[in-house]
Design an enzyme around this catalytic site. Structure first.
Site, PDB file in Angstrom:
ATOM      1  N   SER A 120     -67.402 -48.368   2.719  1.00  0.00           N
ATOM      2  CA  SER A 120     -68.648 -48.373   3.202  1.00  0.00           C
ATOM      3  C   SER A 120     -69.563 -49.099   2.750  1.00  0.00           C
ATOM      4  CB  SER A 120     -69.188 -46.669   3.117  1.00  0.00           C
ATOM      5  OG  SER A 120     -70.171 -46.602   4.026  1.00  0.00           O
ATOM      6  N   ASP A 127     -64.386 -44.324  13.959  1.00  0.00           N
ATOM      7  CA  ASP A 127     -65.540 -44.481  12.892  1.00  0.00           C
ATOM      8  C   ASP A 127     -66.684 -44.970  13.613  1.00  0.00           C
ATOM      9  OD1 ASP A 127     -67.193 -45.177  10.723  1.00  0.00           O
ATOM     10  OD2 ASP A 127     -65.406 -46.085   9.443  1.00  0.00           O
ATOM     11  N   HIS A 165     -65.088 -42.400   9.374  1.00  0.00           N
ATOM     12  CA  HIS A 165     -65.658 -43.122   8.303  1.00  0.00           C
ATOM     13  C   HIS A 165     -65.004 -42.410   6.781  1.00  0.00           C
ATOM     14  CE1 HIS A 165     -68.304 -46.166   6.786  1.00  0.00           C
ATOM     15  NE2 HIS A 165     -68.920 -45.264   5.790  1.00  0.00           N
TER      16      HIS A 165
END
Length: 382
Positions: A155, A325, A358
């Site tokens: 991320s 995601d 994610h």
């Protein structure tokens, strides 16, 4: 305790209540607590896992630096069992594992001049993570091991890595980089929570109210979340899904560990910077929203843009992204890949997992087979 005046670093055995004791030593792994002081005065904790469960240190153990994402800390890599968490898996597979913890998180709240009660402590965005934290942690691992290192980001950790590489920061100390759920372009973010917060200028409102620390567990943030939760399409009964997308492969025990330790604070200014990326669709330095302020900081009326095509074509990259995601949207990843298309053929490995969202990249029970095995195979070729 041993300290060095060069980077103001210290090493010590696992500290009471630190990440080593909390999540590593209890499984029988060796773990060291380290600290690094950046050039702008932030005192960061790092953890080192120098060996796996076997206890053997023989052979060549390449160092690897793990950088977590937004509102997380180094526990990101230790949420599951040793057979399912990347930090343990790397240590058991012959790597010398180093875990970074960004400024403001629970174990990295020291500073040479400020306390976390000072607004000046929180005067940073991810620009400073690129300019100060990335070079300090990479240099420290290199100093301690005498080797070039692999970098893994998740991320926001991928944004820090990508921008640092585009700026040529510490390139001579790095072997390769793995980007899990890459964050570069954010114009297509489908997360209802993130998009709504950016649209209503939530972080900007907090900043002007004098809230410089964004503490997800603090009362001011809870009050503002209640406002967002009234927005159609935002499901606050499942905040994780509302932010990350529907993760396919989490188990209840890892979610419990997550809730016990996360989320972590960040600066409100950092969230403003990310919101600017969502609204603008570009990767640029922090916009002070005033031409004179931008000129004062950058010598030009608009913030400089970071150019992903500046990453050297011969630098090895492993990139893994998911179809579910909601933060690292597949459309945004394609823009990043378009910028990387001139790379040497064997220097870019791209992996797509249709059902991953994610959090799956660091918490999924099957991530070892799906993501980590190919990642380690890639490292061993570099």
């Amino acid at each position: 305790m041993a300290c060095s005046s060069i980077l103001e670093v210290c090493t010590a055995p696992a500290a009471d209540g630190g990440i080593c004791e909390l999540r590593v030593a209890l499984y029988g792994y060796a773990c060291e607590e380290h600290t690094v002081t950046t050039r702008d005065g932030y005192i960061l904790s790092m953890q080192r896992m120098p060996m796996g469960r076997s206890g053997e240190t023989g052979g060549h153990r390449p160092p690897v630096l793990l950088q977590h994402g937004l509102l997380m800390d180094g526990i990101t890599w230790l949420l599951n069992s040793p057979d399912e968490s990347l930090a343990f898996i790397l240590a058991d597979s012959g790597f010398d594992v180093w875990i970074a913890n960004t400024r403001g998180t629970k174990y990295s709240q020291g500073h040479t001049s400020y306390s976390t009660d000072d607004s000046a402590y929180w005067d940073w965005s991810w620009d400073e993570l690129v300019a100060y934290e990335f070079p300090a942690t990479v240099q420290y691992v290199n100093d301690q091991t005498g080797q070039k290192l692999h970098y893994i980001g998740h991320s926001l950790g991928t944004l820090i890595g990508l921008v640092s590489l585009s700026q040529g920061i510490q390139m001579d100390l790095l072997r390769s980089a793995a980007l899990l759920s890459p964050i570069a372009y954010l114009g297509q973010v489908s997360s209802a929570l993130a998009r709504t917060a950016a649209k209503i200028f939530l972080a900007e409102d907090m900043y002007w109210l004098g809230i410089h620390e964004f503490d997800p567990k603090g009362q001011p943030v809870e009050n503002l979340l209640k406002v967002i939760c009234k927005t159609p399409g935002v499901d606050c009964y499942d905040l994780m899904t509302s932010f990350t997308g529907k993760n396919c492969c989490l188990n209840s025990s890892s979610v419990d560990v997550f809730l016990d330790n996360e989320p972590q604070p960040t600066s409100t200014k950092n969230l403003i910077h990310l919101a600017q990326m969502i609204r603008g669709g570009t990767i640029a330095m922090y916009d002070y929203e005033d031409e004179e302020d931008n000129i004062k900081h950058y010598g030009q009326p608009t913030p400089p843009v970071y150019n992903m095509t500046s990453i050297p074509n011969d630098f090895p990259l492993f990139l893994s992204y998911g179809g579910a995601d909601a933060v690292s949207d597949a459309q945004d990843v394609q823009i990043l890949l378009e910028n990387l298309k001139s790379r040497d053929g064997d220097k870019l490995v791209v992996q797509y997992q249709d059902d991953y969202a994610h959090a799956d990249f660091v918490m999924a029970v099957n991530a070892n087979q799906v993501v980590y095995d190919p990642l380690m195979a890639f490292f061993k070729l570099q």
